[in-house]
Enzyme design. Structure first.
Site: not given
Length: 104
Positions: A65-67, A69, A94
């Site tokens: 995951y990241c901020r 996607g 996130m």
């Protein structure tokens, strides 16, 4: 790579004893909190990211995951090119995360 929503993400992690969670955000973003048990590999520090990926067991399942996607989807694609077969990208990242968060 499989793009999955938060409900499926949580369900698969709970049912998979080999699940590894990767947070590919920057340290500044991670300072706002990370998912429990996540390992941080900054995708924007490409050399460090690749070195971190190279030491991982390709037989495990990776939940990335990241901020939002986007970076995590790219990270999953790179991992697949490197021989990883079980990668999952968190749609919405996130920004849309409603689950637990812990300090980085």
């Amino acid at each position: 790579m499989e793009n999955i929503n938060q409900d499926k993400w949580s369900q698969l992690i709970e049912s998979n004893k080999d699940a590894l969670i990767l947070d590919v955000r920057t340290p500044q973003e991670c300072a706002q909190g990370i998912q429990p048990n996540a390992e941080v590999l900054n995708f924007l520090d490409y050399d460090s990211f690749i070195k971190g990926i190279e030491r991982l067991n390709k037989d495990k399942s990776f939940f990335v995951y990241c901020r939002s996607g986007n970076r995590s989807a790219k990270a999953c694609m790179i991992m697949e090119l490197m021989g990883f077969s079980k990668t999952y990208n968190l749609l919405g990242g996130m920004i849309e995360w409603k689950g637990k968060i812990e300090d980085y």
